[in-house]
Design an enzyme around this catalytic site. Structure first.
Site, PDB file in Angstrom:
ATOM      1  N   ALA A  81       0.966  -1.229   0.038  1.00 46.70           N
ATOM      2  CA  ALA A  81       0.037   0.190   0.105  1.00 46.70           C
ATOM      3  C   ALA A  81       0.988   1.195   0.083  1.00 46.70           C
ATOM      4  O   ALA A  81       2.037   1.317   0.454  1.00 46.70           O
ATOM      5  CB  ALA A  81      -1.068   0.117   1.400  1.00 46.70           C
ATOM      6  N   ASP A  82       0.313   2.208  -0.478  1.00 45.78           N
ATOM      7  CA  ASP A  82       1.056   3.509  -0.641  1.00 45.78           C
ATOM      8  C   ASP A  82       0.124   4.654  -0.612  1.00 45.78           C
ATOM      9  O   ASP A  82      -0.857   4.598  -1.076  1.00 45.78           O
ATOM     10  CB  ASP A  82       2.040   3.696  -1.672  1.00 45.78           C
ATOM     11  N   GLN A  83       0.431   5.816  -0.074  1.00 45.68           N
ATOM     12  CA  GLN A  83      -0.313   7.116  -0.395  1.00 45.68           C
ATOM     13  C   GLN A  83       0.343   8.323  -0.763  1.00 45.68           C
ATOM     14  O   GLN A  83       1.512   8.493  -0.456  1.00 45.68           O
ATOM     15  CB  GLN A  83      -0.942   7.514   1.109  1.00 45.68           C
TER      16      GLN A  83
END
EC number: 3.6.1.9
Length: 205
Positions: A81-83
């Site tokens: 996951a990344d933001q």
């Protein structure tokens, strides 16, 4: 795991994020935590050089994280996951200290920025699912005195999140408008992820 069966695949979170781990634990999942070694700055610089958007960079980083640990967990569903935070074409990273946090908040004050969250699931080196979601957040025009009081109150936690805020805490005081899914803002498109996991026997029916 709630409702999981004996043959359900292992679930791995390829992340060192305490927030993402807690999100999964609070909905009854107990993922194996395996933090990947990824040079995020290198990926972001490459993305800028290639002229790609924040969405593409978040997706690339999420998949890279999952791919880095999938070999250590044969047959497991590995979540990467990344933001990304983007405002006026500028990408923001987690602040390194109080002063950089203050500079970020001054840059975001009175403006609308976008948070892009992406989750990718990899199994045995193959990407089998991904989801990108976005939220728009508008900061109010708070005073300098309020800003300094906020930084005093949150202390070292200000370096834990991109944008120097956590919406589930005192960070909510910075905003006048929030548009988007709460879980996406925290860093994970949780509901679509849970739907996919249920299909693969992880979680409740």
């Amino acid at each position: 795991m709630i409702g999981s069966e004996a043959h359900a695949p292992d679930l791995v979170l390829a992340s060192g994020s305490r927030t993402r781990a807690l999100m999964l634990e609070r909905v009854g999942l107990r993922p194996i935590l395996d933090k990947p070694l990824v040079d995020e700055e290198e990926v972001k610089l490459a993305g800028k050089a290639e002229g790609v958007g924040a969405d593409a960079v978040a997706e690339a980083l999420a998949e890279l994280k999952a791919q880095r640990v999938t070999r250590r967990h044969p047959g497991a569903l590995v979540i990467g996951a990344d933001q990304m935070l983007e405002c006026d074409g500028v990408w923001f990273d987690k602040p390194t200290d109080r002063e950089s946090a203050r500079a970020q908040l001054l840059a975001l004050r009175g403006k609308t920025h976008q948070l892009v969250s992406c989750a990718v699931i990899v199994r045995d080196g193959e990407r089998i699912w991904h989801k990108i979601d976005r939220a728009r957040l508008t900061m109010r025009r708070f005073s300098d005195a309020f800003l300094d009081g906020y930084l005093d109150a949150v202390g070292d936690e200000v370096t834990q999140s991109v944008g120097a805020y956590q919406l589930e805490g005192l960070g909510a005081q910075l905003f006048q408008k929030v548009e988007g899914d709460f879980f996406t803002i925290l860093g994970l498109p949780l509901l679509p992820l849970l739907g996919f996991l249920r299909v693969h026997g992880v979680g409740t029916e």
